[in-house]
Motif scaffolding. Structure first.
Motif, PDB file in Angstrom:
ATOM      1  N   ALA A 173       0.881  -1.089  -0.030  1.00 18.17           N
ATOM      2  CA  ALA A 173      -0.058   0.079  -0.023  1.00 18.17           C
ATOM      3  C   ALA A 173       0.926   1.127   0.000  1.00 18.17           C
ATOM      4  CB  ALA A 173      -0.883   0.153   1.154  1.00 18.17           C
TER       5      ALA A 173
ATOM      6  N   GLU B 115      -7.685   3.825   6.706  1.00 18.43           N
ATOM      7  CA  GLU B 115      -7.705   3.076   5.502  1.00 18.43           C
ATOM      8  C   GLU B 115      -6.886   1.750   5.333  1.00 18.43           C
ATOM      9  OE1 GLU B 115      -7.555   4.060   0.673  1.00 18.43           O
ATOM     10  OE2 GLU B 115      -7.298   5.687   2.036  1.00 18.43           O
TER      11      GLU B 115
ATOM     12  N   SER C 172      -8.693  -0.850   7.244  1.00 18.64           N
ATOM     13  CA  SER C 172      -9.987  -1.452   6.714  1.00 18.64           C
ATOM     14  C   SER C 172      -9.574  -2.203   5.493  1.00 18.64           C
ATOM     15  CB  SER C 172     -10.495  -0.053   6.269  1.00 18.64           C
ATOM     16  OG  SER C 172     -10.346   0.684   5.198  1.00 18.64           O
ATOM     17  N   GLN C 173      -8.364  -2.012   4.665  1.00 20.45           N
ATOM     18  CA  GLN C 173      -7.744  -2.894   3.652  1.00 20.45           C
ATOM     19  C   GLN C 173      -7.230  -3.868   4.232  1.00 20.45           C
ATOM     20  OE1 GLN C 173      -5.546  -0.309   1.068  1.00 20.45           O
ATOM     21  NE2 GLN C 173      -6.905   1.079   0.576  1.00 20.45           N
TER      22      GLN C 173
ATOM     23  N   ALA D 113      -9.483   0.915  -7.244  1.00 16.04           N
ATOM     24  CA  ALA D 113      -9.231   0.003  -6.329  1.00 16.04           C
ATOM     25  C   ALA D 113      -7.423   0.000  -6.040  1.00 16.04           C
ATOM     26  CB  ALA D 113      -9.466  -1.409  -6.559  1.00 16.04           C
TER      27      ALA D 113
ATOM     28  N   LYS E 125      -4.227   0.425  -4.861  1.00 20.54           N
ATOM     29  CA  LYS E 125      -3.682   0.755  -3.250  1.00 20.54           C
ATOM     30  C   LYS E 125      -2.325   1.376  -3.316  1.00 20.54           C
ATOM     31  CE  LYS E 125      -6.210  -2.928  -1.097  1.00 20.54           C
ATOM     32  NZ  LYS E 125      -6.881  -3.808  -2.022  1.00 20.54           N
TER      33      LYS E 125
ATOM     34  N   ARG F 280      -8.634   8.562  -7.067  1.00 23.26           N
ATOM     35  CA  ARG F 280      -8.785   8.114  -5.497  1.00 23.26           C
ATOM     36  C   ARG F 280      -8.205   9.111  -4.394  1.00 23.26           C
ATOM     37  NH1 ARG F 280      -7.630   1.983  -3.527  1.00 23.26           N
ATOM     38  NH2 ARG F 280      -7.984   2.687  -1.148  1.00 23.26           N
TER      39      ARG F 280
END
Length: 169
Positions: free
Chosen positions: A26, A39, A42-43, A126, A128, A149
């Motif tokens: 990420a 974030e 949550s990922q 989507a 990351k 994003r």
């Protein structure tokens, strides 16, 4: 899964860089630190998050160098999580050189899914790995910018930096 993460500053704001034992999983951009940490949680809800050590800090510095100068060559190990379709899209995005753009339609055609334009856009959303997988280089068929994003202003800045850098490289 254990993730090592570090928070840095760059010209685009705060950057959170997370790494597994396999590589970078990420690279998140934002205006504030706390939403980036939320974030990440949550990922990767099952992951144990640990502050980066010296090795991870060195890699994080390489990521920052890449964000600041997209023409920087890198051989960063990536640990990319996504569907097979997303992986195909993300691979195609990595083939767009700095200073160039591609449309969602062109990416769909490159991955032999010419009718999957919306799915390509969803795969971009989507992503990351900001800047490493350059979804900011994807634009609409009419040449206009579409969503990003991490914010449209960051997309503009990244594209402008690459366009300017093309003259130096």
């Amino acid at each position: 899964m254990t993730l090592f993460f570090t928070l840095k500053q760059c010209s685009l704001g705060h950057v959170l860089i997370a790494q597994s034992k396999l590589g970078i999983c990420a690279v998140l951009l934002g205006d504030e630190v706390e939403p980036l940490i939320l974030e990440l949680k949550s990922q990767f809800p099952q992951a144990e998050l640990i502050a980066a050590g010296e090795d991870q800090e060195r890699i994080a510095s390489e990521v920052i160098s890449l964000i600041e100068d997209p023409y920087t060559k890198h051989d960063l190990s990536l640990d990319i999580h996504g569907t097979k379709f997303q992986q195909h899209v993300w691979q195609a995005l990595q083939n767009i050189p700095p200073g160039k753009t591609a449309t969602y339609t062109e990416i769909a055609q490159q991955i032999d899914s010419p009718h999957a334009v919306r799915a390509v856009a969803n795969a971009c959303a989507a992503n990351k790995l900001a800047a490493i997988i350059p979804c900011h280089r994807v634009i609409r068929k009419n040449g206009s910018l579409s969503g990003y994003r991490w914010g449209m202003e960051r997309k503009r800045q990244l594209l402008a930096r690459e366009a300017h850098g093309a003259y130096k490289h």
